[in-house]
Enzyme design. Structure first.
Site, PDB file in Angstrom:
ATOM      1  N   ARG A   1      11.194 -23.547 -16.372  1.00 60.07           N
ATOM      2  CA  ARG A   1      11.818 -23.095 -15.106  1.00 60.07           C
ATOM      3  C   ARG A   1      11.569 -21.612 -14.809  1.00 60.07           C
ATOM      4  NH1 ARG A   1      16.238 -26.525 -16.771  1.00 60.07           N
ATOM      5  NH2 ARG A   1      16.076 -28.479 -15.618  1.00 60.07           N
TER       6      ARG A   1
ATOM      7  N   LYS B   1       2.588 -15.560  -3.924  1.00 61.73           N
ATOM      8  CA  LYS B   1       2.082 -16.925  -3.746  1.00 61.73           C
ATOM      9  C   LYS B   1       1.402 -17.356  -5.035  1.00 61.73           C
ATOM     10  CE  LYS B   1       1.315 -17.469   1.208  1.00 61.73           C
ATOM     11  NZ  LYS B   1       0.310 -17.619   2.284  1.00 61.73           N
TER      12      LYS B   1
ATOM     13  N   GLU C   1     -11.329 -10.110   2.757  1.00 62.26           N
ATOM     14  CA  GLU C   1      -9.869  -9.989   2.952  1.00 62.26           C
ATOM     15  C   GLU C   1      -9.517  -8.589   3.468  1.00 62.26           C
ATOM     16  OE1 GLU C   1      -7.940 -12.505   2.963  1.00 62.26           O
ATOM     17  OE2 GLU C   1      -8.716 -13.999   1.560  1.00 62.26           O
TER      18      GLU C   1
ATOM     19  N   LYS D   1      -0.956  -5.432   3.454  1.00 61.57           N
ATOM     20  CA  LYS D   1      -0.421  -6.720   2.992  1.00 61.57           C
ATOM     21  C   LYS D   1       1.063  -6.588   2.659  1.00 61.57           C
ATOM     22  CE  LYS D   1      -0.593 -10.730   0.306  1.00 61.57           C
ATOM     23  NZ  LYS D   1      -1.343 -11.789  -0.278  1.00 61.57           N
TER      24      LYS D   1
ATOM     25  N   GLU E   1       6.800 -16.597   4.405  1.00 61.07           N
ATOM     26  CA  GLU E   1       5.901 -17.036   5.481  1.00 61.07           C
ATOM     27  C   GLU E   1       6.584 -17.898   6.537  1.00 61.07           C
ATOM     28  OE1 GLU E   1       1.755 -17.781   4.258  1.00 61.07           O
ATOM     29  OE2 GLU E   1       1.747 -19.367   5.740  1.00 61.07           O
TER      30      GLU E   1
ATOM     31  N   ARG F   1       4.197 -13.357   8.165  1.00 60.68           N
ATOM     32  CA  ARG F   1       3.241 -13.489   7.053  1.00 60.68           C
ATOM     33  C   ARG F   1       2.080 -14.400   7.450  1.00 60.68           C
ATOM     34  NH1 ARG F   1       4.122 -13.868   0.525  1.00 60.68           N
ATOM     35  NH2 ARG F   1       1.897 -13.951   0.047  1.00 60.68           N
TER      36      ARG F   1
ATOM     37  N   ASN G   1      -2.995 -15.254   7.469  1.00 60.93           N
ATOM     38  CA  ASN G   1      -3.855 -16.436   7.446  1.00 60.93           C
ATOM     39  C   ASN G   1      -4.979 -16.349   8.471  1.00 60.93           C
ATOM     40  OD1 ASN G   1      -2.303 -17.612   5.434  1.00 60.93           O
ATOM     41  ND2 ASN G   1      -0.865 -18.465   6.930  1.00 60.93           N
TER      42      ASN G   1
ATOM     43  N   HIS H   1      -8.205 -18.059   7.915  1.00 63.41           N
ATOM     44  CA  HIS H   1      -7.979 -18.964   6.780  1.00 63.41           C
ATOM     45  C   HIS H   1      -7.842 -20.428   7.181  1.00 63.41           C
ATOM     46  CE1 HIS H   1      -7.552 -15.367   4.468  1.00 63.41           C
ATOM     47  NE2 HIS H   1      -7.239 -16.022   3.366  1.00 63.41           N
TER      48      HIS H   1
ATOM     49  N   HIS I   1     -10.275 -22.047   4.894  1.00 65.17           N
ATOM     50  CA  HIS I   1      -9.845 -22.939   3.800  1.00 65.17           C
ATOM     51  C   HIS I   1     -10.507 -24.310   3.917  1.00 65.17           C
ATOM     52  CE1 HIS I   1      -5.862 -21.119   2.142  1.00 65.17           C
ATOM     53  NE2 HIS I   1      -6.925 -20.639   1.555  1.00 65.17           N
TER      54      HIS I   1
ATOM     55  N   HIS J   1     -14.120 -17.979  -2.195  1.00 66.68           N
ATOM     56  CA  HIS J   1     -13.037 -17.995  -1.200  1.00 66.68           C
ATOM     57  C   HIS J   1     -13.316 -17.006  -0.047  1.00 66.68           C
ATOM     58  CE1 HIS J   1      -9.031 -18.104   0.524  1.00 66.68           C
ATOM     59  NE2 HIS J   1      -8.930 -16.790   0.370  1.00 66.68           N
TER      60      HIS J   1
HETATM   61  N1  GLY Z   1      -3.269 -14.614   1.247  1.00 63.37           N
HETATM   62  C1  GLY Z   1      -2.321 -14.763   2.275  1.00 63.37           C
HETATM   63  C2  GLY Z   1      -0.927 -14.488   1.839  1.00 63.37           C
HETATM   64  O1  GLY Z   1      -0.705 -13.991   0.756  1.00 63.37           O
HETATM   65  O2  GLY Z   1      -0.008 -14.783   2.550  1.00 63.37           O
END
Ligand code: GLY
Length: 361
Positions: A124, A146, A188, A225, A235, A239, A243, A246, A250, A265
């Site tokens: 946990r 994330k 990025e 960021k 998000e 946030r 993206n 992305h 993605h 990526h």
């Molecule tokens: N890479 C996008 C984020 O961390 O939200």
């Protein structure tokens, strides 16, 4: 370089980072510490990391001598899955790790995503520290809580939000990267510059070679960021700006995963940025000259990829699995202007096909 200290995490640079990490290890009296690497970061960065940490003081040197465990996985996105997670969990169980122990993720985005996920779910939640060794990891993946793995060809579909306690950024690790890896991370940084302030893309455009990115610029990208993650860690709103590029990036990355034209990526995100800049022009009236400028700059740094009609069809099909989407509609972040992103923008399949045409021409 000034440290960035927040309630949930700290980002500390170079020598100061090792001093902070040494103190953290001493104060928490961890009995066992796992260093998770991939075979690249093991070969190129592990010795530098251990010797720099040991050199901070004798006490920590003795402590880590008796408490360190190592686990290394194959490099590449293909390792970021449930099978590898099970291997690492099994190792932790076999070695008697407890919730009070520590995991240090030393590697690129794949390692910090995977290691963060393994740590957050083992018993946990075990504390973890990220030590990004790639440019992409430094400006993006290691920061912001994330964690996750890919499953059934869908990127990051399983995961949790959990912050690394410390993010240690040692710029020396950039010297261990190939040009291709640096360029991928640079995508990025380009993204951050487009969503941040109007003038930021002009600054980024001054970089002619990824071998000469000033550290101040990397730092600025990190603060962009953080300024977003600080306000919206889970998000639910802004946030989503992160993206940009992305949604399609993605899908392209997932589509090519395992093929002989597999992309890193950041390389997929660079294509996504061009496509989504064109979609911005179609949907929000984003200045077409700016779109061309973005395309020119991306093409200067990234090789172009060819997509057949059936590739494009399959890529559009993959969009429905994207976590950013709801109600079966592909949701995009689009730019109204430089530094003025909008989220939850709906785009049709026909518009996406047109964007691929623009990318190809
Ligand atoms: N890479 C996008 C984020 O961390 O939200």
């Amino acid at each position: 370089m000034n440290p960035i200290k927040k309630n949930k995490f700290s980002i500390i640079f170079n020598h100061d980072g090792y001093v902070e990490l040494a103190e953290y290890i001493e104060n928490n009296n961890f009995k066992k510490i796992l260093i998770l690497t991939d075979d690249n970061s093991k070969e190129n960065c592990l010795d530098i990391f251990i010797s720099s940490l040991s050199a901070t003081n004798n006490q920590v040197s003795n402590l880590i001598d008796s408490s360190l465990f190592y686990y290394s996985v194959k490099p590449g996105e293909n390792s970021k899955n449930i099978e590898t997670s099970i291997e690492v969990w099994k190792f932790l169980i076999d070695k008697g790790f407890k919730r009070s122990d520590l995991i240090i993720n030393l590697g690129g985005g794949m390692i910090t995503d995977l290691g963060g996920f393994v740590a957050s779910t083992f018993m946990r939640g075990v504390k973890f520290v990220n030590v990004p060794t790639t440019l992409l990891g430094m400006v993006d993946a290691s920061i912001g809580g994330k964690t996750g793995i890919d499953h059934r060809e869908i990127k990051n579909i399983i995961g949790v939000f959990e912050f690394a306690k410390i993010i240690l950024i040692d710029y020396r690790f950039l010297n261990t990267l190939t040009k291709r890896q640096k360029t991928a991370g640079y995508a990025e940084m380009i993204k951050h510059s487009l969503i941040c302030e109007k003038s930021e893309f002009d600054m980024i455009k001054k970089v002619d070679s990824v071998d000469e990115i000033p550290h101040e610029m990397i730092y600025k990208s990190i603060t962009t960021k953080i300024s977003i993650v600080d306000i919206d860690p889970h998000e639910s709103s802004i946030r989503k700006f992160l993206n940009y590029g992305h949604t399609l990036g993605h899908a392209i990355e997932s589509y090519l995963l395992g093929s002989n034209t597999e992309l890193l990526h950041g390389e997929a995100i660079a294509i996504g940025i061009v496509l989504e800049s064109y979609l911005s022009y179609l949907k929000t009236g984003f200045d077409f000259e700016q779109v061309n400028d973005i395309k020119r700059y991306i093409n200067k740094h990234f090789s172009s990829v060819k997509f057949s009609d059936s590739d494009i069809y399959e890529i559009i099909n993959l969009l429905k699995y994207d976590k950013k989407n709801s109600d079966d509609k592909a949701m995009f972040v689009l730019l109204k202007d430089l530094g003025e992103p909008l989220f939850n923008q709906v785009v049709t399949a026909k518009e996406i096909v047109d964007a691929f045409k623009f990318y190809k021409d």
